[in-house]
Design an enzyme around this catalytic site. Sequence first.
Site, PDB file in Angstrom:
ATOM      1  CB  CYS A   1      13.726 -21.271  -7.200  1.00 20.36           C
ATOM      2  SG  CYS A   1      15.011 -22.505  -7.384  1.00 20.36           S
TER       3      CYS A   1
ATOM      4  CG  ASP B   1     -11.583   6.004  14.476  1.00 18.19           C
ATOM      5  OD1 ASP B   1     -11.860   5.165  15.348  1.00 18.19           O
ATOM      6  OD2 ASP B   1     -10.484   6.588  14.404  1.00 18.19           O
TER       7      ASP B   1
END
Length: 492
Positions: free
Chosen positions: A34, A449
């Site tokens: 699981c 930037d």
Amino acid sequence: MKEKEEFLYEAFQAKDTRFDGRYFVGISSTKIYCRPTCRAKQPKRENCTFFSSAAEAEQAGYRPCLLCRPELAPGSAVIDASSSLAKKAARLMAEHCGDGLRVAEVAQKLGCTDRHLRRVFFAEYRVSPIQHLQTCRLLLAKNLLTDTQLSVLDVAMASGFGSLRRLNDLFQKRYHLSPTALRKNAANGKMQGHGITVALGYHPPYQWEKMLDFLQKRAIPGVEVVSENAYLRTVRLKNRDGKKYCGWIRVQNCPKKNALAVTLSDALIPVLSQVLARVRALFDLYAEPNVICERLQTMNQIRPGACVLGLRVPGCFEPFEMAVRAVLGQQITVKAASSLAGKIALNYGTPIWTGVDGLTHLFPEAEDMIALKDEIQERLGVLGVIAARSRCILALAQALESGEIALGIYVDPEQEMAKLMRIKGIGSWTAKYLAMRTMGWPDAFLETDIGVKHALLEYTPKERLELSEQWRPWRSYAMMCLWNLESPGAAK
């Protein structure tokens, strides 16, 4: 070791989503494995064995749980060089498991020998590459059998088995039931009328609206559409033999399931594993938000609220398309760059009928740009692309087509950035941006930037770069946090 297992069991008891996909739990009383988030009845500690991968659990004789569905578990990010080769190999195998890719080809793509790949891979995952590849194919087949109404033969072919007999044989060996029996035990497959829908899991939370906003502002007209809280685009992919498959995809968030629903046209089923891998890259489904946010918490001391849990770094679906879009975006607005890219798609792309409003063309391939040769400046100039950008696009197309430069999550970003910057017209900003978007590099930082400048006005570029050192190795996510603060003029 015992203390670690006790910790993992406690996380299993708590159904902690932070550990989903990072390990799996084998239950000896049922021989089922699981995800740590499984909602089935909690097994006793003495019945639990912990595995680092689904493949390892299957090699130990466990079958995947039908409730929590291990095939939907999100993967883990590639961070440092010590484990990146094995993780890149795992992602490459997942992407091409439906193409019949061989382990020797994986090693060749990654620039190493078969022997070295096997050694590194086993050290990381405790299974061989071929065992992992088989599990990839089985889990993809299980996903298709559960979620779609594809015939079992089509499932076998789409998941890379090559024949129905091979699928049946491995299913019986690993899962002790036939594909047909699995389908009967699962919920009825979903039918969309046109296409199939498959789920891809992620680590929550996911800032879906912010991701869609980013993609919508940069969408290429005719190629991409953001509509009704979903992302749609045209697709062209090749199989191992070079055959092209064209169609469309639609991606929507399912927050209650911590998964994205990916709908793709029937024509793309033969390259399904490639489609899913590229969607994972585009939407950054390997990211682990809690791990990343823990490292970026110091951003809030500089700009309150800067670090947003669940913010992703948008990747790309088609590297050449992304590269052209980045070159076009130099020194112009986001909107203008998208408009130019749309004109290129309309004039030099391939028309395609999708039945979806706004999706009309496939973006040109590198070979289409190379075919323009000496006329490229004139041809693109008419559309509004300046000569320097046209020459740069041609040089980039030639470098990619020849293999001189590679874009993708399997390459070394530092090496490819250096090669990119040898092309006239590509500087540090563009190279880093492409590493972040096309190579899945989590540690890019664009200190010059304009969006970063607006968010950190009181710092010089050098000071911004020094400041970013504390956010390694997640500086690409720091970039997204800063762009999220100052959207005007952000990344192209």
